[in-house]
Enzyme design. Structure first.
Site: not given
Ligand code: IPE
Ligand code: MG
Length: 175
Positions: A18, A35, A129
Protein backbone atom coordinates in the site's frame (compact mmCIF):
# COMPACT_ATOMS: atom_id res chain seq x y z
CA UNK A 1 9.07 -19.03 16.56
CA UNK A 2 12.79 -18.38 16.43
CA UNK A 3 14.54 -15.56 18.26
CA UNK A 4 16.68 -12.63 17.20
CA UNK A 5 18.25 -10.48 19.94
CA UNK A 6 15.48 -11.62 22.24
CA UNK A 7 12.87 -10.71 19.64
CA UNK A 8 10.43 -13.47 18.76
CA UNK A 9 10.39 -14.06 15.03
CA UNK A 10 7.06 -15.30 13.66
CA UNK A 11 6.98 -18.18 11.18
CA UNK A 12 4.66 -16.43 8.78
CA UNK A 13 4.50 -12.73 7.95
CA UNK A 14 2.16 -11.21 5.43
CA UNK A 15 2.38 -7.79 3.88
CA UNK A 16 -0.33 -5.82 2.12
CA UNK A 17 1.31 -3.52 -0.39
CA UNK A 18 0.00 0.00 0.00
CA UNK A 19 1.05 3.60 -0.44
CA UNK A 20 3.04 3.12 -3.65
CA UNK A 21 1.02 5.79 -5.42
CA UNK A 22 1.20 8.32 -2.61
CA UNK A 23 4.91 7.72 -2.17
CA UNK A 24 5.56 8.37 -5.87
CA UNK A 25 3.34 11.43 -5.88
CA UNK A 26 5.27 12.90 -2.94
CA UNK A 27 8.34 12.67 -5.17
CA UNK A 28 6.55 14.26 -8.11
CA UNK A 29 6.52 10.95 -9.98
CA UNK A 30 3.71 8.92 -11.59
CA UNK A 31 1.99 6.21 -9.55
CA UNK A 32 3.50 3.47 -11.69
CA UNK A 33 6.97 4.58 -10.58
CA UNK A 34 5.83 3.84 -7.04
CA UNK A 35 4.76 0.35 -8.09
CA UNK A 36 8.11 -0.31 -9.77
CA UNK A 37 10.07 0.81 -6.75
CA UNK A 38 7.72 -1.09 -4.44
CA UNK A 39 8.42 -4.28 -6.38
CA UNK A 40 12.17 -3.70 -6.03
CA UNK A 41 11.74 -3.25 -2.29
CA UNK A 42 10.14 -6.67 -2.06
CA UNK A 43 13.39 -8.30 -3.17
CA UNK A 44 15.22 -6.80 -0.20
CA UNK A 45 12.36 -7.68 2.13
CA UNK A 46 12.58 -11.32 1.00
CA UNK A 47 16.29 -11.45 1.78
CA UNK A 48 15.85 -9.76 5.15
CA UNK A 49 12.91 -12.01 6.03
CA UNK A 50 15.01 -15.07 5.22
CA UNK A 51 18.00 -13.72 7.18
CA UNK A 52 16.04 -13.23 10.38
CA UNK A 53 14.43 -16.67 10.16
CA UNK A 54 10.94 -16.06 8.81
CA UNK A 55 9.75 -19.23 7.01
CA UNK A 56 6.75 -17.90 5.08
CA UNK A 57 6.27 -14.47 3.59
CA UNK A 58 3.00 -13.62 1.86
CA UNK A 59 2.77 -10.43 -0.14
CA UNK A 60 -0.61 -9.19 -1.33
CA UNK A 61 0.29 -7.70 -4.69
CA UNK A 62 -3.02 -7.41 -6.53
CA UNK A 63 -6.45 -7.89 -5.01
CA UNK A 64 -9.74 -8.70 -6.71
CA UNK A 65 -10.74 -5.08 -5.97
CA UNK A 66 -7.72 -3.67 -7.80
CA UNK A 67 -9.44 -4.37 -11.14
CA UNK A 68 -11.55 -1.27 -10.40
CA UNK A 69 -8.55 0.99 -10.89
CA UNK A 70 -8.09 2.97 -14.13
CA UNK A 71 -7.32 0.53 -16.96
CA UNK A 72 -3.96 2.17 -17.63
CA UNK A 73 -2.88 1.50 -14.03
CA UNK A 74 -4.18 -2.09 -14.12
CA UNK A 75 -2.22 -2.63 -17.35
CA UNK A 76 0.92 -1.18 -15.79
CA UNK A 77 0.54 -3.41 -12.73
CA UNK A 78 0.06 -6.50 -14.92
CA UNK A 79 3.14 -5.61 -16.97
CA UNK A 80 5.12 -5.21 -13.77
CA UNK A 81 3.90 -8.53 -12.34
CA UNK A 82 4.68 -10.26 -15.60
CA UNK A 83 8.17 -8.77 -15.72
CA UNK A 84 8.77 -9.59 -12.06
CA UNK A 85 7.71 -13.23 -12.41
CA UNK A 86 9.82 -13.67 -15.53
CA UNK A 87 12.98 -12.16 -14.07
CA UNK A 88 12.99 -13.22 -10.42
CA UNK A 89 13.97 -16.84 -11.13
CA UNK A 90 17.72 -16.34 -10.97
CA UNK A 91 17.57 -14.58 -7.60
CA UNK A 92 15.06 -17.08 -6.25
CA UNK A 93 17.38 -19.96 -7.14
CA UNK A 94 20.41 -18.20 -5.71
CA UNK A 95 18.58 -17.65 -2.43
CA UNK A 96 16.96 -21.12 -2.31
CA UNK A 97 13.56 -19.41 -2.26
CA UNK A 98 10.39 -21.25 -3.15
CA UNK A 99 7.69 -19.20 -4.81
CA UNK A 100 3.99 -19.86 -5.06
CA UNK A 101 1.18 -17.68 -6.30
CA UNK A 102 -2.22 -17.74 -4.66
CA UNK A 103 -5.38 -16.28 -6.15
CA UNK A 104 -7.76 -16.78 -9.04
CA UNK A 105 -5.70 -17.47 -12.16
CA UNK A 106 -8.76 -17.49 -14.41
CA UNK A 107 -8.79 -13.71 -14.51
CA UNK A 108 -5.13 -13.41 -15.52
CA UNK A 109 -3.63 -13.35 -19.01
CA UNK A 110 -2.20 -16.54 -20.54
CA UNK A 111 1.22 -14.95 -20.45
CA UNK A 112 1.12 -14.28 -16.70
CA UNK A 113 -0.36 -17.71 -16.04
CA UNK A 114 2.55 -19.28 -17.89
CA UNK A 115 5.01 -17.14 -15.93
CA UNK A 116 3.36 -18.33 -12.69
CA UNK A 117 3.59 -22.00 -13.71
CA UNK A 118 7.22 -21.54 -14.71
CA UNK A 119 8.38 -19.86 -11.51
CA UNK A 120 6.52 -22.36 -9.33
CA UNK A 121 8.02 -25.27 -11.24
CA UNK A 122 11.53 -23.77 -11.20
CA UNK A 123 11.56 -23.13 -7.46
CA UNK A 124 9.48 -26.08 -6.21
CA UNK A 125 12.36 -27.92 -4.53
CA UNK A 126 13.85 -24.86 -2.83
CA UNK A 127 13.85 -25.12 0.94
CA UNK A 128 14.60 -21.55 2.05
CA UNK A 129 12.06 -18.76 2.37
CA UNK A 130 8.59 -19.78 1.18
CA UNK A 131 7.52 -16.70 -0.70
CA UNK A 132 3.82 -16.45 -1.54
CA UNK A 133 2.44 -13.76 -3.80
CA UNK A 134 -1.28 -13.10 -3.80
CA UNK A 135 -2.44 -12.02 -7.24
CA UNK A 136 -6.14 -11.56 -8.00
CA UNK A 137 -6.68 -12.90 -4.51
CA UNK A 138 -9.73 -12.67 -2.29
CA UNK A 139 -10.29 -15.09 0.62
CA UNK A 140 -13.98 -15.65 -0.21
CA UNK A 141 -13.04 -16.13 -3.83
CA UNK A 142 -10.53 -18.79 -2.73
CA UNK A 143 -13.18 -20.59 -0.69
CA UNK A 144 -15.72 -20.51 -3.53
CA UNK A 145 -13.16 -21.87 -6.00
CA UNK A 146 -12.26 -24.61 -3.51
CA UNK A 147 -15.92 -25.54 -3.02
CA UNK A 148 -16.59 -25.67 -6.75
CA UNK A 149 -13.65 -27.99 -7.36
CA UNK A 150 -14.66 -30.12 -4.39
CA UNK A 151 -18.26 -30.33 -5.57
CA UNK A 152 -17.12 -31.41 -9.04
CA UNK A 153 -15.00 -34.21 -7.52
CA UNK A 154 -17.87 -35.19 -5.22
CA UNK A 155 -20.23 -35.49 -8.18
CA UNK A 156 -17.69 -37.69 -9.94
CA UNK A 157 -17.78 -39.90 -6.84
CA UNK A 158 -14.18 -39.19 -5.82
CA UNK A 159 -15.10 -39.14 -2.14
CA UNK A 160 -18.05 -39.75 0.20
CA UNK A 161 -19.73 -37.13 2.36
CA UNK A 162 -18.34 -38.83 5.50
CA UNK A 163 -14.83 -38.33 4.14
CA UNK A 164 -15.19 -34.55 4.10
CA UNK A 165 -13.14 -33.05 6.92
CA UNK A 166 -10.83 -30.08 7.45
CA UNK A 167 -7.90 -31.85 5.88
CA UNK A 168 -9.91 -32.72 2.79
CA UNK A 169 -11.15 -29.16 2.44
CA UNK A 170 -7.62 -27.79 2.91
CA UNK A 171 -6.44 -29.90 -0.03
CA UNK A 172 -8.63 -27.76 -2.30
CA UNK A 173 -7.24 -24.43 -1.12
CA UNK A 174 -4.54 -22.54 -3.03
CA UNK A 175 -1.67 -23.70 -0.79
C1 IPE B 1 -0.18 -0.59 -3.37
O1 IPE B 1 -0.07 0.80 -3.47
C2 IPE B 1 -0.01 -1.30 -4.68
C3 IPE B 1 -1.16 -2.08 -5.13
C4 IPE B 1 -2.31 -2.20 -4.52
C5 IPE B 1 -1.00 -2.81 -6.38
P1 IPE B 1 -1.32 1.68 -3.86
O2 IPE B 1 -1.47 1.62 -5.34
O3 IPE B 1 -2.53 1.27 -3.09
O4 IPE B 1 -0.84 3.14 -3.46
P2 IPE B 1 -1.72 4.25 -2.73
O5 IPE B 1 -2.34 3.62 -1.52
O6 IPE B 1 -2.75 4.71 -3.71
O7 IPE B 1 -0.74 5.33 -2.39
MG1 MG C 1 -3.66 2.02 -1.45
Amino acid sequence: MSELDGLKIPQHVSIILDGNGRWAKSKGMPRTYGHTMGAKNIEQICMDADDIGIKYLTVYAFSTENWNRPSSEVAALMRLLNFYLKTIGKKAMKNNMRMRIIGDREGLSDDIRRAIDDIEELTKNNTGLQFLIAINYGSRNEMIRAMKKMLADYKKGDFKEEELNEEKFASYLDT
